[in-house]
Design an enzyme around this catalytic site. Structure first.
Site, short mmCIF file in Angstrom:
data_model
loop_
_atom_site.label_atom_id
_atom_site.label_comp_id
_atom_site.label_asym_id
_atom_site.label_seq_id
_atom_site.Cartn_x
_atom_site.Cartn_y
_atom_site.Cartn_z
CG ASP A 291 -1.87 0.93 1.14
OD1 ASP A 291 -1.72 2.22 0.77
OD2 ASP A 291 -3.41 0.69 1.38
CG ASP B 129 -9.92 1.09 -9.95
OD1 ASP B 129 -11.11 1.70 -10.35
OD2 ASP B 129 -9.83 -0.14 -9.44
CB THR C 185 -0.43 3.04 -20.15
OG1 THR C 185 -1.32 3.93 -20.04
CG2 THR C 185 1.00 4.04 -19.46
#
Length: 240
Positions: free
Chosen positions: A116, A139, A216
């Site tokens: 994390d 996300d 990407t």
């Protein structure tokens, strides 16, 4: 109240570890390279991590949060050998793939963290340490009821800003319009950061797409689906 306390009280969601099957090649490099290149959040000793010792040199260090499958990270490491690149990712397959790129390009300026990034910044990075932080295509949690899970919030930006050295940069990119607006608001709420393009871009602070940022798969997909990509680049103010 410090940035760390704000993060704790705000209940910021960061990344969570998920199990993803690795390919044979990814397993191979994990077995052969992880001991030298990678560390897990759980295995880090308490306190501030000595980044110079880990990289084997004292150089500007940039943290990439959510490095995905690592191709962009590797390309940036090739292009800037004078910089230490630290990739934080929860997916073992992504880290394994990045190690394949490291092996292919014979890179010695990349290190990997599985865990994390919020905890890492809070517990193991001293204030004023990092030359830069990159968060590319996090996300989006597109459903409104899930927006609270988004990574880039004002408390998290405050924590990042605290860990940046004066002149250090925070670079964000997303293809979700409402998330981009939220990122802009979060960064504008942090007084120690200055928008590099607030007065130059003519587009309310959005940065022109840097040519050096690799395209990407997420960006290619966004372009194919007609979603505009927004970049934000903020600089830590001197004396902050």
């Amino acid at each position: 109240m410090g940035a760390t306390d704000q993060v704790r009280q705000a209940g910021v969601f960061s990344t969570v570890r998920r199990s993803v099957r690795m390919t044979a090649g990814q397993k191979r490099v994990w077995e052969s390279h992880w001991q030298d290149l990678g560390r897990t959040q759980e295995d880090l000793p308490p306190g501030v991590l000595d980044l110079a010792e880990w990289f084997g040199r004292d150089a500007p260090t940039v943290l990439e949060i959510g490095s995905g499958m690592g191709e962009a990270t590797a390309q940036l490491a090739v292009a800037t050998p004078e910089v230490n690149h630290l990739a934080a990712e929860v997916y073992p397959a992504g880290l394994g793939q990045l190690m394949l790129w490291v092996e292919k390009y014979d890179l010695d300026n990349v290190r990997l963290l599985q865990g994390d990034a919020l905890d890492f910044l809070r517990d193991h990075v001293a204030p004023g340490t990092l030359a830069g932080v990159r968060i590319y295509f996090p996300d989006p949690w597109p459903k409104k009821r899930h927006h609270k899970r988004r990574l880039v919030t004002a408390p998290f930006v405050a924590l990042i800003a605290d860990r940046l050295q004066p002149g250090g940069t925070l670079h964000l990119a997303t293809d979700w319009a409402d998330y981009a607006d939220g990122m802009l608001a979060a960064c504008e709420a942090e007084p120690t950061l200055a928008n590099k393009y607030q007065h130059d871009s003519g587009d309310d602070g959005w940065a022109p797409r840097p040519e050096w940022r690799p395209v990407t798969k997420f960006e290619s997909r966004a372009q194919a689906e007609g979603r505009a990509v927004r970049d934000l680049i903020y600089v830590k103010r001197s004396g902050s």
